[in-house]
Design an enzyme around this catalytic site. Structure first.
Site, PDB file in Angstrom:
ATOM      1  CE1 TYR A 111       2.561  37.099-144.917  1.00  0.00           C
ATOM      2  CE2 TYR A 111       1.670  35.197-146.118  1.00  0.00           C
ATOM      3  CZ  TYR A 111       2.108  36.656-146.228  1.00  0.00           C
ATOM      4  OH  TYR A 111       2.342  37.106-147.339  1.00  0.00           O
ATOM      5  CE  LYS A 164      25.097  54.488-131.641  1.00  0.00           C
ATOM      6  NZ  LYS A 164      26.233  55.665-131.170  1.00  0.00           N
TER       7      LYS A 164
END
Length: 751
Positions: free
Chosen positions: A41, A96
């Protein structure tokens, strides 16, 4: 083969346990120190941000965009269930996303958009474009799906693919190419009827026309009949594009003399009379789910010459979208494609068709319990063919490169194929193969501990999964109470419950047991108590007398106690050559550890036997055995009396003429790490070991449990090998799934 039954409770439990849903997020970088966090970060992250802002292509290098696909739906056409809304579609979209990962190692996230307005949907997806390498649209009703997909393809510079349309069309086209080859016909000459003018039907007819079928040879039908030139009722622009110049007005009229029927409509839409009216060597793709337009049995009852495919896994020639979308996206992502175009879809179809014509690998034949070869009952590859991952994406990628949609073409296709082979988790195909073999074998399985809810649930799942018959040793009232408490009262009537009180074989069992134990200090009263009251002994006696083909036990008692009981009925001791082998599955690797159950402190002869039994187990699992005798020393250094037997064991195997790779003694890192192995070029191992033979049972137990608790490895076993019957002993901390896995191993007679 017995069909699988999935109950409401099974489905809900699968989605609830061990944590709600079907996927989670894991970091791929270290996240432990302050420096790690500063790089991940602020302030470190600013560097790639600035570089990507200056050159957007670098997003594929510095972020996960290049291997990330969004599965997006608004839930307006969920499976065959209709409009369930965005939230109602989420379990399907999660599923999926999991398929993308399982079959092609594509990271995928599901996004459900709460709108039925095409413009709102289009805008939302377009605005998310920078995040993803591709968009998979799913379960959106027609005709909105056509507008949404077409607009997004025009507005976005990444692949947008509506799988309900094109996924079905690609697999259908692959099967059709092979079916026409078998029937001796050409796509440009045949008369084709497509029934169902929704997303899949329109996509099928469009793709086969691109591949050479003539416009007026293709008749599209919907619920109102043939879509002919001049029809006005129930029409839209997508149907009108395929209106044919034909006198036929009904499906039955269209089918008369037809060479090909492609159905994406409804159960029972095709009659036997329609099949009888079709041309010679007709091709029927009845793809309605879950029930086809006509079953293969019904079609073959009137015509032996027809080639039939369906959408179901329990019939030959399954048209399954999982053969297409994972590999289409894999190929598209790997060239950083701007789109998935017709040429890429056709390349996928042609590669699938070609693969079905090739010799089928042994592991696929093993998984399906039969030898598959190109012909009327095998025109489409099976979804679990391990070649799909390295055959289909290169074909797709090449087509993308040839048609100019690749941002970053692949230079070395051989290296690309090799990288695809290494992406796949071999453990998944091994477990799949075992499950398929168990279904083929249809073994009657004895579950000894019918007083435990986990065992009862595993027994129910074994039977409902179509593996075979489950016999539960227990009391009927107790089984009923426990299953009801688990919310599975409907399963009580499915299980066959056996105990000594109602067994007609008890006297036979006791006579057998008395003969075995009479010279070991057991009198007839002791034998009666064991046979009639000890479930482990009673179940073992059932197996010994052929009243079952496999035995699952150990979930309620320590393994040492269970082994002692089994030894009363079978020769399952160290002296008799019995061995316990535990399989560790972790990060796409499978390693067997022996002996984890029987030998307390084996000598070099015992160690050689453990290696032989472990090699048998490895081969049952579809692995080529590579054995390492592991210790704290490597090839004699440092020298130690405790390592001496590990040093001698390979010589024992050599004297026995072992027909597998083995080496030792060595430390675990040398056994498993290819880089560490380079320091020992004289080693007989050609790669990392997949079998570790350890010095003693305590070190085996410590190693496997440490891997389980600290690394999160999946542990299967110990697998009992080297005795005449198929017996598997669970651990007392086994989950329902663990117990079911052991039953699968027993059904496959592993070990």
């Amino acid at each position: 083969m017995t069909k699988q039954k999935i109950s409401r409770e099974d489905a809900l439990a699968f989605h609830l346990e061990p944590t709600p849903g079907k996927w989670e997020v894991q970091a791929t970088v270290p996240m432990t120190t302050q420096r790690d966090l500063s790089l991940a970060y602020s302030p470190g992250v600013a560097v790639p941000c600035e570089d990507i802002a200056a050159n957007p292509e670098l997003a594929y290098d510095y972020t996960n965009k290049g291997n990330l696909v969004a599965v997006i739906s608004n839930g307006t056409a969920v499976l065959g269930l209709g409009n369930l809304g965005a939230l109602g579609s989420k379990p399907v979209m999660e599923g999926k996303a999991v398929l993308f990962k399982r079959f092609a190692d594509v990271n995928s996230i599901d996004l459900e958009l709460d709108t039925e307005d095409p413009d709102e949907f289009i805008n939302a997806v377009r605005l998310m474009g920078p995040t993803f390498g591709g968009i998979n649209l799913e379960d959106i009703k027609a005709p909105e799906c056509f507008i949404i997909e077409q607009t997004l393809k025009e507005q976005m510079d990444i692949p947008v693919f509506h799988d309900d349309q094109h996924g079905t069309a690609v697999i259908c086209a692959a099967g059709l190419l092979n079916a026409l080859q078998i029937s001796g016909k050409k796509i440009e000459d045949v008369k084709i009827v497509v029934n169902g003018a929704g997303a899949a039907g329109i996509a099928c007819i469009e793709l086969i026309k691109v591949m050479g079928a003539k416009h007026d040879n293709c008749i599209l039908c919907d619920t109102k009949g043939v879509i002919y030139q001049g029809r006005t009722e129930g029409m839209n622009q997508w149907k009108s594009a395929h209106a044919a110049n034909t006198p036929a007005r009904t499906l039955a009229e269209a089918m008369d003399g037809a060479d090909v029927f492609l159905g994406v409509s409804a159960k029972g839409a095709v009659t036997q009379e329609m099949v009888a009216s079709m041309g010679k060597n007709a091709v029927i793709f009845a793809m309605a789910n879950p029930d086809p337009e006509i079953t293969p049995e019904e079609a073959h009852a009137v015509r032996e010459d027809v080639i039939v495919a369906t959408g179901r896994s329990d019939y030959p020639n399954q048209v399954n979208n999982v053969l297409g979308f994972p590999y289409l996206f894999r190929g598209a992502l790997d060239i950083h494609a701007r789109a998935i175009n017709d040429e890429m879809k056709i390349a996928c179809a042609e590669a699938l068709a070609k693969l079905a014509r090739e010799d089928v690998p042994d592991e696929v034949a093993m998984a399906y319990g039969k030898k598959l070869s190109f012909g009327r009952d095998y025109i489409i590859p099976t979804p679990f063919d391990p070649r799909l991952i390295y055959v289909i994406p290169p074909a797709v990628a090449k087509a993308g490169m040839d048609t100019g949609v690749a941002r970053r073409p692949i230079i070395d296709m051989d290296a690309y194929e090799a990288s695809l082979k290494s992406r796949m988790d071999p453990t998944a195909s091994i477990l799949r193969s075992l499950n398929a073999r168990a279904r083929q074998n249809q073994a009657t399985m004895i579950f000894a501990e019918g007083d435990d809810p986990r065992v009862l649930r595993a027994a129910v799942q074994y039977q409902r999964s179509g593996m075979g018959r489950a016999l539960v040793v227990g009391r009927e009232d107790d089984v009923k109470t426990k299953l009801t408490a688990e919310g599975m009262a409907d399963a009580v009537g499915e299980l066959e419950i056996v105990n000594a009180a109602n067994s007609p074989h008890l006297a036979e069992y006791k006579a057998f047991l008395y003969k075995r134990l009479q010279r070991q200090g057991f009198d007839r009263h002791d034998v009666h108590r064991l046979a009639a009251r000890d479930r482990h002994v009673f179940a073992a006696l059932m197996l010994a007398h052929g009243h079952g083909e496999g035995l699952i036990t150990g979930a309620t008692r320590k393994s040492a106690h269970v082994m002692q009981r089994i030894n009363m009925v079978f020769d399952a001791s160290a002296e008799a050559g019995a061995v316990g082998v535990t399989a560790l599955l972790h990060k796409g690797r499978i390693v067997l550890v022996g002996d984890t159950l029987v030998h307390e402190w084996p000598d070099e002869q015992d160690l050689a036997t453990i290696a032989e039994r472990s090699a048998d187990v490895a081969r049952h699992l579809g692995l080529e055995p590579r054995v390492a005798f592991v210790s704290f020393s490597t090839f004699g250094y440092p020298r130690s009396e405790r390592a001496e037997k590990m040093h001698k064991a390979p010589s024992v195997l050599e004297a026995r003429g072992a027909d597998f790779e083995y080496e030792g003694e060595m430390t675990v890192d040398v056994a498993l790490n290819a880089q560490a192995q380079k320091s020992y070029p004289f080693s007989h191992l050609t790669g990392p070991a997949n079998i570790l033979v350890v010095p003693a049972r305590h070190s085996a137990s410590i190693s496997t449990k440490l891997m389980q608790e600290m690394a999160g490895a999946t542990v299967i076993g110990p697998i009992l090998a080297g005795i005449d019957e198929s017996i598997q002993i669970c651990s007392t901390v086994s989950t329902v799934n663990d117990i079911l896995n052991m039953a699968v191993l027993a059904a496959c007679k592993v070990g």
